[in-house]
Design an enzyme around this catalytic site. Structure first.
Site, mmCIF file in Angstrom:
data_model
loop_
_atom_site.group_PDB
_atom_site.id
_atom_site.type_symbol
_atom_site.label_atom_id
_atom_site.label_comp_id
_atom_site.label_asym_id
_atom_site.label_seq_id
_atom_site.Cartn_x
_atom_site.Cartn_y
_atom_site.Cartn_z
ATOM 1 N N GLY A 49 -18.783 -16.438 6.191
ATOM 2 C CA GLY A 49 -17.682 -16.584 5.303
ATOM 3 C C GLY A 49 -16.234 -15.620 5.843
ATOM 4 O O GLY A 49 -15.289 -15.617 4.904
ATOM 5 N N TRP A 51 -13.881 -16.135 7.758
ATOM 6 C CA TRP A 51 -12.789 -16.756 7.928
ATOM 7 C C TRP A 51 -12.184 -17.365 6.911
ATOM 8 O O TRP A 51 -11.009 -17.210 6.543
ATOM 9 C CB TRP A 51 -13.102 -18.312 9.054
ATOM 10 N N ASP A 69 -20.614 -25.387 4.555
ATOM 11 C CA ASP A 69 -21.878 -24.964 5.633
ATOM 12 C C ASP A 69 -22.929 -25.691 5.028
ATOM 13 O O ASP A 69 -23.227 -25.607 3.996
ATOM 14 C CB ASP A 69 -21.556 -23.560 5.963
ATOM 15 N N ASP A 87 -23.273 -30.895 4.025
ATOM 16 C CA ASP A 87 -22.672 -31.468 5.498
ATOM 17 C C ASP A 87 -21.343 -32.213 5.435
ATOM 18 O O ASP A 87 -21.692 -33.275 4.974
ATOM 19 C CB ASP A 87 -23.793 -32.352 6.043
ATOM 20 N N ASP A 111 -14.915 -22.831 13.191
ATOM 21 C CA ASP A 111 -15.548 -21.842 14.064
ATOM 22 C C ASP A 111 -17.193 -22.351 14.509
ATOM 23 O O ASP A 111 -17.750 -21.399 14.855
ATOM 24 C CB ASP A 111 -15.441 -20.657 13.611
ATOM 25 N N LYS A 151 -12.665 -24.497 17.655
ATOM 26 C CA LYS A 151 -13.415 -23.842 18.603
ATOM 27 C C LYS A 151 -14.375 -25.053 19.526
ATOM 28 O O LYS A 151 -14.986 -25.801 19.102
ATOM 29 C CB LYS A 151 -14.665 -22.926 18.328
#
Length: 201
Positions: A49, A51, A69, A87, A111, A151
């Protein structure tokens, strides 16, 4: 290296962030000016959490963050953050409704990283798959003019993400934050000024 890593770990704990990864986003934000007050943000792979907490502070008080998440987190979020254990790439009706209600978003950020195997090519391929999935989610959920932060583990196939991003955004920047571990192959692509979904997409 351990001393350098401990610096960010201890700093995160002192500033009440659940993970040191917050400083990667902070550096990306300083470099590219990602967040403004009132923005709506979609955080993919948000747990634990950090970010989402950082983004929430930057877009407060009117902004909103939808954090998603597949893992649960015990992080206590402010009211401006909605965390859903889902998801995002196979959204339930509830998540689809939330995306529709809060979207389109000004920033989509990811990320996400795969569970690493130690096999370089395998890890890079799995990272690319996640990054491409985040890119597809951005196409569906970003407002025109919005930004994507994603990322990826660097490897021979990263052009498979970079090329479509260059078609979808006015510019694409790359940065490996100083707070990334030196041995890490991660870097971040930042798509700026989303052009909107194109007919071919």
């Amino acid at each position: 290296m351990k001393k350098y890593r401990d610096h960010y770990f201890c700093k995160a704990k002192a500033e009440n962030y659940p993970a040191r990864s917050v400083y990667k986003l902070q550096e990306l934000d300083k470099k590219f000016g990602l967040f403004k007050k009132g923005m709506k943000v979609l955080d993919l792979g948000a747990a634990p959490g950090s970010w989402s907490l950082y983004a929430a502070k930057k877009v407060a008080p009117e902004g909103q963050v939808l954090a998603v998440d597949i893992k649960e987190t015990d992080t206590v979020f402010p009211p401006t953050v909605s965390f859903m254990r889902e998801d995002v790439f196979s959204p339930s009706a509830e998540l689809a409704e939330a995306l529709e209600k809060l979207g389109p978003f000004d920033v989509v950020m990811s990320d996400m990283a795969p569970a690493t195997t130690g096999i370089k090519m395998t890890d890079q391929a799995r990272s690319l798959d996640l990054a491409l999935a985040a890119y597809e989610s951005a196409l569906a959920n970003l407002a025109p003019g919005g930004s994507l932060v994603v990322k990826i583990f660097m490897g021979p196939d990263t052009g498979n993400l970079l090329e479509p991003m260059r078609k979808s955004f006015a510019s694409v920047k790359t940065l490996k934050p100083k707070s990334s571990r030196a041995e890490s192959k991660e870097t971040f692509y930042v798509g700026v000024a989303y052009k909107g979904r194109q007919p071919s997409q």
